[in-house]
Write an enzyme that holds these catalytic residues in place. Structure first.
Site, PDB file in Angstrom:
ATOM      1  CG  ASN A  12      -1.902   1.116   1.296  1.00 22.33           C
ATOM      2  OD1 ASN A  12      -1.539   2.342   1.157  1.00 22.33           O
ATOM      3  ND2 ASN A  12      -3.045   0.888   1.816  1.00 22.33           N
ATOM      4  CG  ASP A  14      -3.011   4.666   0.711  1.00 20.29           C
ATOM      5  OD1 ASP A  14      -3.105   4.581  -0.425  1.00 20.29           O
ATOM      6  OD2 ASP A  14      -3.970   4.116   1.754  1.00 20.29           O
ATOM      7  CG  HIS A  15       0.490   6.272   4.964  1.00 19.22           C
ATOM      8  ND1 HIS A  15      -0.475   7.158   5.343  1.00 19.22           N
ATOM      9  CD2 HIS A  15      -0.282   5.057   5.367  1.00 19.22           C
ATOM     10  CE1 HIS A  15      -1.637   6.693   5.651  1.00 19.22           C
ATOM     11  NE2 HIS A  15      -1.347   5.432   5.844  1.00 19.22           N
ATOM     12  NE  ARG A  23       8.243  21.256   3.258  1.00 21.18           N
ATOM     13  CZ  ARG A  23       9.763  21.337   3.508  1.00 21.18           C
ATOM     14  NH1 ARG A  23      10.273  21.376   2.245  1.00 21.18           N
ATOM     15  NH2 ARG A  23      10.449  21.381   4.479  1.00 21.18           N
ATOM     16  CG  HIS A  48      -8.290   4.141   0.951  1.00 24.02           C
ATOM     17  ND1 HIS A  48      -8.414   4.260   2.215  1.00 24.02           N
ATOM     18  CD2 HIS A  48      -9.579   4.548   0.447  1.00 24.02           C
ATOM     19  CE1 HIS A  48      -9.824   4.384   2.583  1.00 24.02           C
ATOM     20  NE2 HIS A  48     -10.377   4.668   1.292  1.00 24.02           N
ATOM     21  NE  ARG A  50      -9.535   8.745   4.083  1.00 27.90           N
ATOM     22  CZ  ARG A  50      -9.681   8.048   4.968  1.00 27.90           C
ATOM     23  NH1 ARG A  50      -9.389   6.936   5.278  1.00 27.90           N
ATOM     24  NH2 ARG A  50     -10.773   8.375   5.724  1.00 27.90           N
ATOM     25  NE  ARG A  54      -7.754  11.556   5.762  1.00 23.62           N
ATOM     26  CZ  ARG A  54      -8.240  11.021   6.568  1.00 23.62           C
ATOM     27  NH1 ARG A  54      -7.720   9.825   7.179  1.00 23.62           N
ATOM     28  NH2 ARG A  54      -9.635  11.133   6.996  1.00 23.62           N
ATOM     29  CG  HIS A  55      -3.645   9.053   1.494  1.00 25.75           C
ATOM     30  ND1 HIS A  55      -4.530   8.240   0.695  1.00 25.75           N
ATOM     31  CD2 HIS A  55      -3.963   8.449   2.888  1.00 25.75           C
ATOM     32  CE1 HIS A  55      -5.170   7.313   1.467  1.00 25.75           C
ATOM     33  NE2 HIS A  55      -4.906   7.622   2.764  1.00 25.75           N
ATOM     34  CD  GLU A  75      -7.406  -0.003   1.235  1.00 23.89           C
ATOM     35  OE1 GLU A  75      -7.828   0.818   1.820  1.00 23.89           O
ATOM     36  OE2 GLU A  75      -6.428  -0.610   1.350  1.00 23.89           O
ATOM     37  CB  THR A 105     -19.008  -3.713  12.492  1.00 25.12           C
ATOM     38  OG1 THR A 105     -17.567  -4.013  12.353  1.00 25.12           O
ATOM     39  CG2 THR A 105     -19.665  -4.275  11.239  1.00 25.12           C
ATOM     40  CB  THR A 106     -19.220  -2.777  17.707  1.00 27.21           C
ATOM     41  OG1 THR A 106     -19.777  -4.057  17.471  1.00 27.21           O
ATOM     42  CG2 THR A 106     -20.433  -1.962  18.255  1.00 27.21           C
ATOM     43  CD  GLU A 156      -7.315  -6.290   2.833  1.00 21.78           C
ATOM     44  OE1 GLU A 156      -7.151  -6.134   1.797  1.00 21.78           O
ATOM     45  OE2 GLU A 156      -6.635  -5.434   3.804  1.00 21.78           O
ATOM     46  CG  HIS A 199      -5.756  -1.392   9.404  1.00 18.65           C
ATOM     47  ND1 HIS A 199      -5.872  -0.219   8.513  1.00 18.65           N
ATOM     48  CD2 HIS A 199      -5.455  -0.949  10.713  1.00 18.65           C
ATOM     49  CE1 HIS A 199      -5.817   0.810   9.205  1.00 18.65           C
ATOM     50  NE2 HIS A 199      -5.508   0.296  10.637  1.00 18.65           N
ATOM     51  N   GLY A 221       1.103  -1.669   4.434  1.00 24.04           N
ATOM     52  CA  GLY A 221       1.693  -0.270   3.938  1.00 24.04           C
ATOM     53  C   GLY A 221       2.581   0.537   5.072  1.00 24.04           C
TER      54      GLY A 221
HETATM   55  N1  PXP Z   1      -5.977  -3.070   3.981  1.00 24.03           N
HETATM   56  C1  PXP Z   1      -7.077  -2.260   3.999  1.00 24.03           C
HETATM   57  C2  PXP Z   1      -8.375  -2.453   3.675  1.00 24.03           C
HETATM   58  C3  PXP Z   1      -6.646  -0.713   4.531  1.00 24.03           C
HETATM   59  O1  PXP Z   1      -7.644  -0.049   4.685  1.00 24.03           O
HETATM   60  C4  PXP Z   1      -5.311  -0.542   4.897  1.00 24.03           C
HETATM   61  C5  PXP Z   1      -4.843   0.769   5.412  1.00 24.03           C
HETATM   62  O2  PXP Z   1      -5.099   1.909   4.368  1.00 24.03           O
HETATM   63  C6  PXP Z   1      -4.332  -1.620   4.782  1.00 24.03           C
HETATM   64  C7  PXP Z   1      -4.623  -2.887   4.292  1.00 24.03           C
HETATM   65  C8  PXP Z   1      -2.970  -1.345   5.101  1.00 24.03           C
HETATM   66  O3  PXP Z   1      -2.822  -1.101   6.387  1.00 24.03           O
HETATM   67  P1  PXP Z   1      -1.444  -0.483   7.061  1.00 24.03           P
HETATM   68  O4  PXP Z   1      -1.138   0.950   6.399  1.00 24.03           O
HETATM   69  O5  PXP Z   1      -1.692  -0.312   8.538  1.00 24.03           O
HETATM   70  O6  PXP Z   1      -0.626  -1.653   6.752  1.00 24.03           O
END
Ligand code: PXP
Length: 255
Positions: A12, A14-15, A23, A48, A50, A54-55, A75, A105-106, A156, A199, A221
């Site tokens: 992933n 995203d970050h 920046r 992802h 969003r 945001r990313h 995603e 969900t909870t 997942e 995650h 990620g």
């Molecule tokens: N899988 C899904 C569905 C997610 O939403 C995320 C976080 O964006 C990840 C995997 C990856 O999680 P992490 O960045 O904590 O490894």
């Protein structure tokens, strides 16, 4: 020989975009990270888009789809606008995730029971378009059974609560969450779902979950990118793959 499925690593990115956006320029480029991740052994790339962008941005998703040689896992929230973008992008797979409090969900994960009426037509459209839908859900038996009823090919399993408990040293909670994942993975496979996990995974938790024979893919990620600051992205991916291989080998040793 063990009956374990081959285990894929989805990286992933995203970050990388989070850092770039801090920046407001072009660097670091999530596409460059994706290409480096593939070079280092990633089996696919996850990003992802969003609703608040945001990313990852729309242009990032388009560039990823155009430039990478491995499957793209898109995603997204389950909204009509996102479905349109995903259908136009034509990724290998989409992973439907909650973005708003009322969708969760909870136990964490998308509430596919509460939202089955919204989700059913989206999943049908993706199935018709040849795009695999994955539902990001907690390892809850009722949610898993609904995912199968909705004809999603993949779930997942949300590993966040387990990983948080492991990191906090809360062994009782970690064990309870782990047992839920073990049972959920078995149930999901028995009702015909392909099982992914993701995650909050780090080297240690990725190794542990790789010992579950039902798991076909891990999407990771944040830990990989954090580690990349210290050891480089190729090395963090190499270490993650090694941890996953150790997990799979432990399964083969007990099979
Ligand atoms: N899988 C899904 C569905 C997610 O939403 C995320 C976080 O964006 C990840 C995997 C990856 O999680 P992490 O960045 O904590 O490894």
């Amino acid at each position: 020989m063990s009956k374990a499925l081959p285990l894929r690593l989805g990286v992933n990115v995203d970050h990388v975009a989070t850092l770039r956006n801090a920046r407001g320029g072009k660097h670091p480029d999530p596409l460059r990270a994706a290409l480096a991740a593939i070079e280092a052994g990633a089996d696919g790339i996850t990003a992802h888009l969003r609703e608040d962008r945001r990313h990852i941005r729309d242009a990032d998703m388009a560039r990823l789809k155009a430039e990478i040689s491995k499957p793209l896992n898109f995603e997204m929230a389950a909204t009509p606008d996102m479905v349109q973008i995903a259908l136009a992008t034509r990724p290998h797979a989409v992973c439907l995730v909650p973005e708003r409090r009322e969708e969760v969900t909870t136990e964490g994960g998308l509430d596919v029971i509460g939202h089955h009426n919204t989700l059913a037509p989206f999943i049908a459209r993706f199935n018709d378009a040849g795009i695999r839908t994955s539902l990001f859900i907690a390892a809850d038996p009722a949610q898993i059974e609904m995912a199968a009823k909705l004809h999603a090919p993949v779930i997942e399993i949300h590993t966040g609560a387990w990983c948080d408990a492991v990191e906090a040293g809360n062994t009782a909670k970690a064990e309870a969450e782990w047992q839920r994942i073990v049972a959920g993975a078995k149930l999901a496979q028995s009702v015909g779902l392909e099982v992914h996990g993701g995650h909050g995974l780090d080297y240690a938790t990725a190794q542990t979950i790789s010992a579950l024979p039902q798991i076909a893919e891990l999407n990771i990620g944040f830990h990989l990118m954090g580690e990349a600051l210290f050891v480089g992205l190729s090395e963090s991916i190499r270490r993650m793959r090694a941890a996953m291989a150790r997990g799979r080998e432990s399964l083969e040793a007990t099979a």
